[in-house]
Scaffold this motif. Structure first.
Motif, PDB file in Angstrom:
ATOM      1  N   LYS B 344     -26.914   1.053  29.535  1.00 14.94           N
ATOM      2  CA  LYS B 344     -26.897   1.840  28.313  1.00 14.94           C
ATOM      3  C   LYS B 344     -26.777   3.342  28.582  1.00 14.94           C
ATOM      4  O   LYS B 344     -25.986   4.033  27.955  1.00 14.94           O
ATOM      5  CB  LYS B 344     -28.157   1.552  27.497  1.00 14.94           C
ATOM      6  N   ALA B 345     -27.588   3.821  29.552  1.00 13.69           N
ATOM      7  CA  ALA B 345     -27.566   5.254  29.856  1.00 13.69           C
ATOM      8  C   ALA B 345     -26.154   5.660  30.269  1.00 13.69           C
ATOM      9  O   ALA B 345     -25.627   6.668  29.806  1.00 13.69           O
ATOM     10  CB  ALA B 345     -28.553   5.553  30.968  1.00 13.69           C
ATOM     11  N   ARG B 346     -25.547   4.821  31.113  1.00 13.61           N
ATOM     12  CA  ARG B 346     -24.215   5.130  31.599  1.00 13.61           C
ATOM     13  C   ARG B 346     -23.217   5.093  30.433  1.00 13.61           C
ATOM     14  O   ARG B 346     -22.362   5.958  30.306  1.00 13.61           O
ATOM     15  CB  ARG B 346     -23.834   4.117  32.674  1.00 13.61           C
ATOM     16  N   ARG B 347     -23.369   4.088  29.592  1.00 14.35           N
ATOM     17  CA  ARG B 347     -22.474   3.977  28.434  1.00 14.35           C
ATOM     18  C   ARG B 347     -22.577   5.193  27.543  1.00 14.35           C
ATOM     19  O   ARG B 347     -21.583   5.712  27.053  1.00 14.35           O
ATOM     20  CB  ARG B 347     -22.822   2.722  27.627  1.00 14.35           C
ATOM     21  N   ASN B 348     -23.834   5.621  27.313  1.00 19.84           N
ATOM     22  CA  ASN B 348     -24.021   6.791  26.459  1.00 19.84           C
ATOM     23  C   ASN B 348     -23.318   8.003  27.035  1.00 19.84           C
ATOM     24  O   ASN B 348     -22.651   8.744  26.319  1.00 19.84           O
ATOM     25  CB  ASN B 348     -25.515   7.107  26.311  1.00 19.84           C
ATOM     26  N   ALA B 349     -23.492   8.186  28.356  1.00 22.78           N
ATOM     27  CA  ALA B 349     -22.881   9.337  29.003  1.00 22.78           C
ATOM     28  C   ALA B 349     -21.364   9.256  28.880  1.00 22.78           C
ATOM     29  O   ALA B 349     -20.699  10.234  28.515  1.00 22.78           O
ATOM     30  CB  ALA B 349     -23.297   9.387  30.465  1.00 22.78           C
TER      31      ALA B 349
END
Lengths: 324, 418
Positions: B344-349
């Protein structure tokens, strides 16, 4: 260092005025009369991606407003803006103040307007009517049929046709010349093949292939698209057809998460791969029907993972029918 | 990361390492070392909630006193029979390792089924009567009527829930040893969520820490999903073993598990119940139809359609199976949910980069994601000099650069930009 604008070639070589647009001649001439009369209706631009819809809207606004472009032009993307309420708020703020310069209205471009629900479109229609004196809307869509009748009937409809291979090739050669990049025939052919008439993708592919250095050939183009379209898709279909649903689904997760492909990317790639599969020809069209259905559902907002799992299960069944 | 369970890796090795329930643990050690074949009461019955150190204190005491531990689960009738046959004869048990003494641990005594398995209880009583080794029984609920005859031979030792500040300090020590950075608030969150069950807390910690160097409150979301797991297993069983469509639908719709999550559970596990490709295809087709209805609900707010979602996702999937099902499969937590929460964190970024690209290039972030990002990625990899300018133009953060492209290239880009 190069200025911001020129870093992406799609921006660097985007026409700035209607006169620079080489194709869509009929549309351009109609838009030019808007500029001459300093008046225009609400517009609906429809057509496949990368055919110049946004560019035409930008050029029209530039030609109309000249130095007053900044304050009089606003571009919104319906699929990014969160809900019709946000759009309504933004439109209200934008349209409330009088336009600068001698043109008596502002222009608001709503890109990907087909992402709006029917209800949102109804609300949009009322907003368009309320501010029609001070603000003209240009709605941009892939399919005009996704826009409700009442909006369509209030808009002048412009259908952008797919670019011809010659037009795309001409543009690519022009850019390559300006960038002093060597582009051979095989390179052009390859870019035309992978970009499917979408000039934006074509130019991005050109720029990425140029980044490798050396002349651009079919090989360098496929190096670029190889990265964008991993081999794993083919392997995944193979596993599913062999009946290994669990492994195929694991690869699916990899494609979506590790490679960061969207569900739509995956089905489109599956569709292309169908023709390379070692299965009886008659099945290929049947599989395409399944793939297309899943594509449609996802573009309507269905869950990628569930839909694609169902697709793999169906392939496993088809595989068992072919095998036995 | 080692695959070993932290709950085992960090189990106490000495009685003195046991923080809570120390007195009870000391009683266990004392009982083992002072045990004589003619003594009464004959055995200890350790009782209390799960994960508070009942079994661990027996292990620690045995280790410290250098006893060999023979562990048997009370519901495993065959092993219990073995013990019953040999427990009275000191020679046969100590024949292999001379000089080492033995302690017998019978776990989950309340798991003996009273009605079908009377032999289990009487076998256990026989062990208690005849044993020449110390025997320690473990149970959650010692007051179960079927254990009345067993209780007569036992001294009861109570273990209490472990206070959450004790749990969080233990978690902090484990994090230190594992090189995991953890917010104290996150550890407190895990500790409180475990409600006195230290083992569950350590398992939760390990699950949350998996693949992370740092744990924050944000990462605890997966725990709430895990809380419902037992509940979900029952629902899945009701769905996949039901024969009556209406009852199957009831099982799905009356549960308090979020229905979108339940769909993911079904998607992850339905294949295990389907024997033939046709059944597999039908089952997942039904699930995908349920998802289509869910999409319509979301789009048009037609909540009346929800009942079709439930029917298709439960009965639709389950009754795709025409043959009778085999044993109960091992249900897996939806891997997709796990992956998404990790990614998720990577997707958000990446999403925020896509939206920047979109603004500068006049496309939506979705379009930027498919028709710009792959090419920009390629340019950065193939030509870091040219790529560095793009990194700057789109404000791609160094950490995300690392996620988007290989480490070496990310280093190069950083150097060019500095």
């Amino acid at each position: 260092m190069a200025s911001e604008e020129t870093l992406m070639w799609t921006e660097k070589y985007r026409p700035r005025t209607l006169n620079d647009i080489v194709n869509q001649a009929e549309i351009v001439s109609r838009l030019r009369t808007f500029v001459e009369k300093k008046d225009m209706p609400h517009c609906l631009f429809s057509g496949p991606p990368g055919t110049g819809k946004t560019t035409a809207a930008l050029c029209l606004a530039h030609d109309l407003f000249g130095e007053y472009f900044q304050g009089n032009f606003l571009e919104l993307n319906a699929s990014d803006a969160r809900g019709i309420d946000v759009i309504r708020g933004v439109v209200k703020d934008f349209a409330r103040t009088m336009p600068l310069g001698e043109v008596p209205f502002k222009i608001l471009v709503l890109d990907e307007a087909d992402a709006l629900t029917q209800e949102a479109q109804q609300a949009l229609r009322r907003t368009m009517e309320r501010f029609t004196r001070t603000c003209r809307f240009i709605l941009i869509v892939n399919y005009s049929s996704k826009i409700i009748e009442p909006i369509q009937s209030r808009c002048a409809l412009f259908r952008f046709s797919p670019l011809s291979r010659e037009d795309v090739a001409k543009r690519l050669l022009y850019i390559a010349g300006r960038e002093s990049v060597e582009l051979d025939d095989s390179g052009i052919e390859a870019i035309l093949y992978v970009s499917e008439g979408d000039l934006r993708r074509a130019v991005n592919t050109l720029q990425a292939a140029a980044a490798i250095g050396g002349p651009i050939t079919a090989d360098s183009v496929f190096m670029v698209t190889g990265k964008a379209r991993p081999e794993e898709v083919r392997e995944m279909i193979g596993l599913a057809l062999k009946g290994d649903f669990v492994k195929a689904r694991k690869m699916l997760h990899d494609l979506l998460v590790t490679y960061g492909l969207s569900g739509i990317d995956v089905v489109r790639q599956i569709h292309r791969e169908l023709f390379n599969l070692d299965i009886p020809e008659g099945w290929k069209a049947q599989l395409a029907d399944i793939v297309g259905e899943i594509d449609f559902r996802m573009s309507e907002g269905a869950d990628e993972e569930i839909q694609l799992s169902a697709l793999l299960a169906k392939f496993a069944y088809v595989g068992s029918q072919i095998g036995g | 990361m080692s695959r070993m369970l932290w709950a085992e890796k960090y189990a106490p090795r000495k009685v003195s390492e046991i923080v809570e329930n120390r007195k009870a643990a000391e009683r266990v050690a004392e009982f083992i070392s002072n045990w004589r074949p003619d003594q009464k009461p004959r055995a200890l019955l350790l009782w209390g909630p799960a994960g508070v150190g009942k079994t661990a204190s027996v292990y620690a005491a045995a280790k410290e006193l250098e006893y060999d531990l023979v562990e048997v689960n009370a519901s495993d009738k065959r092993s219990l029979d073995e013990i019953r046959k040999t427990v009275g004869t000191a020679s046969s048990l100590s024949s292999l390792i001379m000089g080492r003494k033995r302690v017998i641990l019978v776990d989950e005594v309340d798991g003996i089924s009273g009605s079908e398995d009377k032999g289990g209880i009487s076998g256990l009583v026989e062990i208690l009567k005849n044993t020449v080794h110390p025997v320690i029984l473990v149970a959650n609920d010692p007051w179960d009527p079927k254990l009345a005859s067993v209780r007569e031979y036992c001294e009861l030792v109570r273990f209490n829930r472990i206070r959450s500040n004790v749990i969080s300090s233990i978690l902090a020590r484990i994090c230190e040893r594992e090189g995991v950075q953890a917010d104290p608030a996150a550890l407190r969150g895990i500790a409180e969520n475990a409600r006195g069950d230290l083992r569950a807390a350590i398992n939760d910690l390990q699950m949350v820490a998996e693949g992370r160097e740092r744990i924050t409150m944000d990462d605890l979301r997966i725990l709430s999903l895990r809380d419902q797991e037992r509940n979900v297993f029952d629902i899945l069983k009701a769905i996949f073993y039901g024969k009556d469509a209406q009852k199957i639908v009831m099982a799905a719709s009356s549960s308090d598990v979020d229905y979108e999550l339940l769909m993911q559970w079904i998607c992850e596990n339905a294949w295990q119940h389907m024997q033939y490709p046709k059944e597999l295809a039908d089952a997942y087709n039904a699930l995908s139809r349920a998802d289509v209805f869910l999409g319509r609900i979301r789009k048009r707010q037609h909540w009346g359609l929800l009942s079709y979602v439930f029917t298709l996702m439960s009965a639709g999937v389950s009754l795709s199976r025409k043959t009778s099902g085999g044993g109960v499969p091992k249900y897996q937590f939806p891997s997709w949910v796990k992956m998404m929460s990790a990614a998720k964190a990577r997707r958000n970024a990446i999403g925020s980069i896509a939206s920047k690209i979109g603004k500068k290039c006049h496309v939506s972030s979705r379009e930027a994601f498919t028709s710009y990002l792959p090419y920009i990625k390629f340019i950065i990899e193939a030509n870091p000099e040219a790529g560095a300018n793009l990194v700057k133009l789109f404000d791609i953060e160094p950490e995300v650069v690392g996620g988007l492209i290989s480490k070496e290239v990310a280093e190069k880009v950083k150097k060019i930009l500095s």
